[in-house]
Design an enzyme around this catalytic site. Structure first.
Site, PDB file in Angstrom:
ATOM      1  N   HIS A 267      -0.739  -7.812   1.787  1.00 22.14           N
ATOM      2  CA  HIS A 267      -1.753  -7.952   0.750  1.00 22.14           C
ATOM      3  C   HIS A 267      -1.974  -6.668  -0.033  1.00 22.14           C
ATOM      4  O   HIS A 267      -2.847  -6.606  -0.893  1.00 22.14           O
ATOM      5  CB  HIS A 267      -3.087  -8.406   1.374  1.00 22.14           C
ATOM      6  CG  HIS A 267      -4.068  -8.895   0.353  1.00 22.14           C
ATOM      7  ND1 HIS A 267      -5.059  -8.092  -0.174  1.00 22.14           N
ATOM      8  CD2 HIS A 267      -4.186 -10.080  -0.275  1.00 22.14           C
ATOM      9  CE1 HIS A 267      -5.758  -8.783  -1.067  1.00 22.14           C
ATOM     10  NE2 HIS A 267      -5.250  -9.976  -1.145  1.00 22.14           N
ATOM     11  N   CYS A 268      -1.178  -5.635   0.227  1.00 25.53           N
ATOM     12  CA  CYS A 268      -1.423  -4.354  -0.436  1.00 25.53           C
ATOM     13  C   CYS A 268      -0.327  -3.972  -1.413  1.00 25.53           C
ATOM     14  O   CYS A 268      -0.541  -3.936  -2.627  1.00 25.53           O
ATOM     15  CB  CYS A 268      -1.607  -3.253   0.612  1.00 25.53           C
ATOM     16  SG  CYS A 268      -3.137  -3.386   1.555  1.00 25.53           S
ATOM     17  N   ILE A 269       0.854  -3.652  -0.909  1.00 29.19           N
ATOM     18  CA  ILE A 269       1.873  -3.032  -1.743  1.00 29.19           C
ATOM     19  C   ILE A 269       2.337  -3.930  -2.894  1.00 29.19           C
ATOM     20  O   ILE A 269       2.556  -3.441  -4.001  1.00 29.19           O
ATOM     21  CB  ILE A 269       3.064  -2.560  -0.884  1.00 29.19           C
ATOM     22  CG1 ILE A 269       2.550  -1.618   0.214  1.00 29.19           C
ATOM     23  CG2 ILE A 269       4.080  -1.823  -1.726  1.00 29.19           C
ATOM     24  CD1 ILE A 269       3.620  -1.158   1.162  1.00 29.19           C
ATOM     25  N   ASP A 272      -1.618  -4.271  -5.112  1.00 35.38           N
ATOM     26  CA  ASP A 272      -2.527  -3.196  -5.506  1.00 35.38           C
ATOM     27  C   ASP A 272      -2.085  -2.399  -6.730  1.00 35.38           C
ATOM     28  O   ASP A 272      -2.920  -2.059  -7.583  1.00 35.38           O
ATOM     29  CB  ASP A 272      -2.764  -2.239  -4.329  1.00 35.38           C
ATOM     30  CG  ASP A 272      -3.409  -2.934  -3.147  1.00 35.38           C
ATOM     31  OD1 ASP A 272      -3.831  -4.100  -3.307  1.00 35.38           O
ATOM     32  OD2 ASP A 272      -3.491  -2.331  -2.067  1.00 35.38           O
TER      33      ASP A 272
END
Length: 436
Positions: A267-269, A272
């Protein structure tokens, strides 16, 4: 409120009990606080109140111990917020179909929380987002409800740094960055996090804290994009990029190893960096490095599909009608987290070409509900057996779980497309393994 937090006599609520919220909730219960978990999904509070964990890498014993201590509570009822000293928001911040920020979860959660606030509380947002979100989406709604931020409600931003499945770092031994709207807010935020975390890193504003999280993940996204691009170039030159990375890693300074793969997950890289590119456009800035890295990383599933087509063609087999097995649905090794997993893109890519596709993942026996891949919801992992593996025309290793028996895979397969260098330590016949 400050005295309650410092003495660990207060109560902390965590809204959003996913991969970030659940370990945070358990950390505050372990630290001695009354820890209240709040989630709109009734299944999560029900599981916690029964002493069960619904996240594979978080042992159920941790939940049952917190429950037995009398400090853990869980509910779907937001009115419990009025009994708390601190409220921490850990909700998703995905992208929409245009790769622009979708703050609906943050906005809806803040609007659900605000009616139950009372003077003397600290409200923290942990969801990854663009600089200015806390000021624009949280503070404005708190003030609209009649509270004075900095004297009545203390608003802070502290980015989550959770790494699912990482056995070296847990929620509490990763330094905690925190920024406040006012100096009094920052003091409250530091007190909140010092009560449970080993190290707190205060910064001058919420915007600084928000950009800190984006920098951390953009750094990874850009470097992964670089090595993915190099992988394609090295393959054309007949060079093993994994050997190159191993050799470069012997340099004791100035180099950090990043590894290629079939695309980005989690859910980040994958998400974001685009929060910053979107916000930067508001200031007339075109973030070319970030956007280029995003393009490269999003192209990697297509590259893997193309390499698989070439490998099958060299054996006289078209993709259409071929039986292709994807090894690993989770986005990273040894967890059950399938958020944004590139395996979904591979499944779609092969299916669209007419292949008979399936997956094997001991950590994900069945595909649960997802925001973007509902067409695969309910699909089950195959059972591991010699008969099943020998029936496949091609195996694609998209995630390298430790649970995989790679020796059996090598013995039972005719063609393996290895996107993770998983087969490097296995003795295999020439031509069996194609790196992609």
């Amino acid at each position: 409120m400050l005295e309650k937090l410092k003495s660990k006599q207060g109560s902390v609520g965590v809204v959003g009990l996913g991969y970030v919220g659940l370990p945070l909730l358990l950390a505050y219960a372990k630290a001695g606080f009354r820890a209240v978990g709040i989630d709109i999904d009734p299944g999560k509070p029900e599981a916690l109140l029964a002493g069960r964990s619904y996240i594979k890498h978080i042992p159920g014993e941790h939940v049952s111990e917190a429950l037995a201590s009398g400090r853990l509570e869980a509910t779907t009822d937001f009115s419990i917020i009025k009994t708390l000293d601190a409220i921490i928001l850990c909700v998703p911040t995905p992208l929409d179909e245009h790769f622009e920020p979708d703050l609906s979860y943050v906005v809806n959660t803040v609007e659900a929380v605000v009616p139950h606030l009372k003077a003397g509380q600290v409200l923290s947002l942990e969801s990854t987002t663009y600089p200015g979100t806390t000021d624009e989406e949280v503070v404005t709604r708190v003030e609209k409800a009649g509270f004075k931020v900095g004297t009545e409600i203390h608003v802070v931003y502290s980015p989550e740094r959770e790494d699912p499945g990482n056995t070296k770092f847990s929620a509490t031994n990763i330094p905690k960055v925190v920024g406040g709207i006012t100096p009094a807010c920052l003091e409250a935020g530091v007190a909140l996090y010092e009560a449970a975390f080993e190290q707190v890193v205060p910064v001058s504003s919420c915007k600084v804290a928000e950009l800190t999280k984006l920098l951390e993940n953009i750094y990874r996204a850009v470097n992964i994009g670089l090595v993915n691009e190099l992988k394609v170039a090295a393959d054309k030159m007949g060079i093993d990029i994994w050997e190159v990375i191993r050799a470069a890693s012997t340099k004791p300074f100035g180099f950090t190893a990043f590894y290629p793969g079939p695309g980005l997950g989690g859910h980040c890289i994958p998400i974001d960096p685009f929060y910053l590119t979107w916000k930067a456009r508001e200031y007339g800035v075109h973030t070319r490095f970030i956007e280029l890295a995003g393009e490269i990383n999003r192209s990697m599933p297509n590259y893997v599909v193309h390499r698989t087509m070439e490998a099958l063609n060299s054996r006289g087999k078209p993709v259409k009608g071929s039986r292709i097995l994807l090894m690993g649905l989770a986005y990273k090794a040894n967890v059950d987290d399938m958020r944004e997993s590139p395996t979904f893109a591979l499944l779609d890519g092969f299916k669209n070409l007419g292949a008979e596709v399936s997956f094997y993942d001991p950590h994900v026996p069945v595909v649960g509900p997802t925001r973007e891949h509902m067409n695969w919801a309910g699909t089950r992992s195959i059972e591991w057996s010699e008969e099943t593996i020998r029936a496949q025309d091609c195996i694609v290793i998209s995630t390298h779980h430790a649970a995989f028996d790679l020796a059996q895979l090598a013995a039972w397969s005719d063609l393996i497309i290895d996107t993770r260098n998983a087969m490097a330590s296995i003795d295999t016949p020439e031509g069996l393994v194609i790196k992609a």
